[in-house]
Scaffold this active site. Sequence first.
Site, PDB file in Angstrom:
ATOM      1  N   SER A  15       0.816  -1.222   0.000  1.00  0.00           N
ATOM      2  CA  SER A  15       0.000   0.000   0.000  1.00  0.00           C
ATOM      3  C   SER A  15       0.843   1.264   0.000  1.00  0.00           C
ATOM      4  O   SER A  15       0.379   2.323  -0.419  1.00  0.00           O
ATOM      5  CB  SER A  15      -0.939  -0.004   1.213  1.00  0.00           C
ATOM      6  OG  SER A  15      -0.237  -0.354   2.384  1.00  0.00           O
ATOM      7  N   SER A 143      17.704  -5.500   5.853  1.00  0.00           N
ATOM      8  CA  SER A 143      18.177  -4.120   6.001  1.00  0.00           C
ATOM      9  C   SER A 143      19.659  -4.169   6.352  1.00  0.00           C
ATOM     10  O   SER A 143      20.105  -5.136   6.994  1.00  0.00           O
ATOM     11  CB  SER A 143      17.416  -3.429   7.132  1.00  0.00           C
ATOM     12  OG  SER A 143      18.061  -2.229   7.499  1.00  0.00           O
ATOM     13  N   TYR A 156      14.433  -4.148  15.693  1.00  0.00           N
ATOM     14  CA  TYR A 156      14.436  -4.110  14.220  1.00  0.00           C
ATOM     15  C   TYR A 156      15.670  -4.849  13.664  1.00  0.00           C
ATOM     16  O   TYR A 156      15.540  -5.670  12.742  1.00  0.00           O
ATOM     17  CB  TYR A 156      14.438  -2.645  13.768  1.00  0.00           C
ATOM     18  CG  TYR A 156      14.338  -2.426  12.283  1.00  0.00           C
ATOM     19  CD1 TYR A 156      13.117  -2.549  11.620  1.00  0.00           C
ATOM     20  CD2 TYR A 156      15.454  -2.082  11.533  1.00  0.00           C
ATOM     21  CE1 TYR A 156      13.022  -2.329  10.251  1.00  0.00           C
ATOM     22  CE2 TYR A 156      15.366  -1.860  10.161  1.00  0.00           C
ATOM     23  CZ  TYR A 156      14.148  -1.983   9.532  1.00  0.00           C
ATOM     24  OH  TYR A 156      14.057  -1.772   8.172  1.00  0.00           O
ATOM     25  N   ALA A 158      17.430  -7.190  15.072  1.00  0.00           N
ATOM     26  CA  ALA A 158      17.294  -8.639  15.302  1.00  0.00           C
ATOM     27  C   ALA A 158      16.348  -9.251  14.271  1.00  0.00           C
ATOM     28  O   ALA A 158      16.619 -10.330  13.735  1.00  0.00           O
ATOM     29  CB  ALA A 158      16.766  -8.889  16.717  1.00  0.00           C
ATOM     30  N   LYS A 160      15.734  -8.160  11.249  1.00  0.00           N
ATOM     31  CA  LYS A 160      16.319  -8.122   9.903  1.00  0.00           C
ATOM     32  C   LYS A 160      17.502  -9.080   9.770  1.00  0.00           C
ATOM     33  O   LYS A 160      17.760  -9.615   8.695  1.00  0.00           O
ATOM     34  CB  LYS A 160      16.716  -6.682   9.547  1.00  0.00           C
ATOM     35  CG  LYS A 160      15.520  -5.729   9.426  1.00  0.00           C
ATOM     36  CD  LYS A 160      14.553  -6.190   8.338  1.00  0.00           C
ATOM     37  CE  LYS A 160      13.352  -5.300   8.173  1.00  0.00           C
ATOM     38  NZ  LYS A 160      12.431  -5.750   7.131  1.00  0.00           N
TER      39      LYS A 160
HETATM   40  P1  NAP Z   1       6.517   1.765   4.852  1.00  0.00           P
HETATM   41  O1  NAP Z   1       6.513   2.908   3.889  1.00  0.00           O
HETATM   42  O2  NAP Z   1       6.235   2.045   6.291  1.00  0.00           O
HETATM   43  O3  NAP Z   1       5.488   0.642   4.341  1.00  0.00           O
HETATM   44  C1  NAP Z   1       5.334  -0.532   5.080  1.00  0.00           C
HETATM   45  C2  NAP Z   1       4.330  -1.423   4.391  1.00  0.00           C
HETATM   46  O4  NAP Z   1       4.172  -2.620   5.186  1.00  0.00           O
HETATM   47  C3  NAP Z   1       2.957  -0.777   4.268  1.00  0.00           C
HETATM   48  O5  NAP Z   1       2.411  -1.061   3.016  1.00  0.00           O
HETATM   49  C4  NAP Z   1       2.145  -1.451   5.388  1.00  0.00           C
HETATM   50  O6  NAP Z   1       0.767  -1.596   5.044  1.00  0.00           O
HETATM   51  C5  NAP Z   1       2.786  -2.823   5.416  1.00  0.00           C
HETATM   52  N1  NAP Z   1       2.559  -3.509   6.681  1.00  0.00           N
HETATM   53  C6  NAP Z   1       2.927  -3.122   7.922  1.00  0.00           C
HETATM   54  N2  NAP Z   1       2.524  -4.043   8.818  1.00  0.00           N
HETATM   55  C7  NAP Z   1       1.892  -5.027   8.128  1.00  0.00           C
HETATM   56  C8  NAP Z   1       1.277  -6.253   8.482  1.00  0.00           C
HETATM   57  N3  NAP Z   1       1.227  -6.676   9.764  1.00  0.00           N
HETATM   58  N4  NAP Z   1       0.744  -7.019   7.501  1.00  0.00           N
HETATM   59  C9  NAP Z   1       0.775  -6.626   6.217  1.00  0.00           C
HETATM   60  N5  NAP Z   1       1.352  -5.472   5.814  1.00  0.00           N
HETATM   61  C10 NAP Z   1       1.901  -4.693   6.759  1.00  0.00           C
HETATM   62  O7  NAP Z   1       7.936   0.996   4.820  1.00  0.00           O
HETATM   63  P2  NAP Z   1       9.080   0.962   3.690  1.00  0.00           P
HETATM   64  O8  NAP Z   1      10.083   2.003   4.023  1.00  0.00           O
HETATM   65  O9  NAP Z   1       8.483   0.922   2.338  1.00  0.00           O
HETATM   66  O10 NAP Z   1       9.763  -0.444   4.028  1.00  0.00           O
HETATM   67  C11 NAP Z   1       9.419  -1.645   3.342  1.00  0.00           C
HETATM   68  C12 NAP Z   1      10.369  -2.755   3.786  1.00  0.00           C
HETATM   69  O11 NAP Z   1      11.712  -2.385   3.511  1.00  0.00           O
HETATM   70  C13 NAP Z   1      10.298  -3.033   5.296  1.00  0.00           C
HETATM   71  O12 NAP Z   1      10.446  -4.414   5.527  1.00  0.00           O
HETATM   72  C14 NAP Z   1      11.488  -2.266   5.828  1.00  0.00           C
HETATM   73  O13 NAP Z   1      11.957  -2.791   7.048  1.00  0.00           O
HETATM   74  C15 NAP Z   1      12.489  -2.449   4.694  1.00  0.00           C
HETATM   75  N6  NAP Z   1      13.546  -1.430   4.701  1.00  0.00           N
HETATM   76  C16 NAP Z   1      13.230  -0.095   4.517  1.00  0.00           C
HETATM   77  C17 NAP Z   1      14.262   0.843   4.540  1.00  0.00           C
HETATM   78  C18 NAP Z   1      14.014   2.308   4.341  1.00  0.00           C
HETATM   79  O14 NAP Z   1      14.972   3.087   4.432  1.00  0.00           O
HETATM   80  N7  NAP Z   1      12.805   2.737   4.030  1.00  0.00           N
HETATM   81  C19 NAP Z   1      15.571   0.437   4.749  1.00  0.00           C
HETATM   82  C20 NAP Z   1      15.827  -0.918   4.934  1.00  0.00           C
HETATM   83  C21 NAP Z   1      14.812  -1.838   4.900  1.00  0.00           C
HETATM   84  P3  NAP Z   1      -0.417  -0.771   5.771  1.00  0.00           P
HETATM   85  O15 NAP Z   1      -0.012   0.665   5.809  1.00  0.00           O
HETATM   86  O16 NAP Z   1      -1.577  -1.029   4.838  1.00  0.00           O
HETATM   87  O17 NAP Z   1      -0.590  -1.402   7.118  1.00  0.00           O
END
Ligand code: NAP
Length: 248
Positions: A15, A143, A156, A158, A160
């Site tokens: 989303s 991550s 977080y 742990a 990842k």
């Molecule tokens: P984000 O913008 O916060 O989006 C997170 C997504 O996960 C949303 O679509 C949310 O959906 C969904 N979500 C959360 N809890 C959920 C659940 N229990 N069941 C199903 N869906 C769920 O995060 P992002 O930055 O895009 O990160 C995406 C992934 O990349 C994550 O695993 C994050 O740890 C990893 N990551 C991100 C970064 C960064 O710098 N952004 C860096 C390293 C790793 P709803 O809003 O509909 O609940």
Amino acid sequence: MKLLEGKIALITGASRGIGHGIALKFAEQGANIAFTYLASVEKGEALAKELEAFGIKAKGYRSDASDFKAAEELVNSVVADFGTLDILINNAGITKDTLLMRMTEQQWDDVININLKSVFNLTKAAQKPMLKQRKGAIVNLSSIIGIKGNAGQSNYAASKAGIIGFTKSIALELGSRNIRSNAIAPGFIETEMTDALDPKIVEGWRATIPMKRGGTIEDVANTALFLASDMSAFVNGQVINVCGGMLT
Ligand code: NAP
């Protein structure tokens, strides 16, 4: 020729943010997209139409990735709706950052369940259709924090790091069945998740990146495309850091 023509992909947490970017990239490359959302109901419902504009089939499911039974039901529904499953992107994730001294049991459990248990839940369910067709690609969002650690993010980090161990183990278990399992370790990617952080911290991070910028959603989506497609047919059990050289 599109890189994912006719493939069926399931992306958790599409989303917003990186998952949303991966869904758009995969649809552009010809994949049919099943995706999940949880809290962002409006955005989730709007996404299917956005994806269908690429001329592919798309369907959203409101499903909690941390719920074992719900994950099983989700994969069954995807197989019923789409016929099979070729690609699983375990992207759903959250942060609940605080120092260990202040971290509650709930903050620990939430992050471990949503970030790590979800990967077990979805992979266990997805392996069934993948084993049946003797092919599949699983891509897990880890991550660089899972590799190097970070003060204030022990839960977080742990979760990842756990994803990396899980990814490598599944690569060894399922490689002989032509099912590949790889992880992406993004560095600092600018999304809604990072928008919530203190601007001073964000500026500090940019300065430590050799490329002097945060990563984009497209930077991560392109790596996911490579790992999901046959371009990476002999890449298995690997972690690709997408961090602009932040971690070398
Ligand atoms: P984000 O913008 O916060 O989006 C997170 C997504 O996960 C949303 O679509 C949310 O959906 C969904 N979500 C959360 N809890 C959920 C659940 N229990 N069941 C199903 N869906 C769920 O995060 P992002 O930055 O895009 O990160 C995406 C992934 O990349 C994550 O695993 C994050 O740890 C990893 N990551 C991100 C970064 C960064 O710098 N952004 C860096 C390293 C790793 P709803 O809003 O509909 O609940």
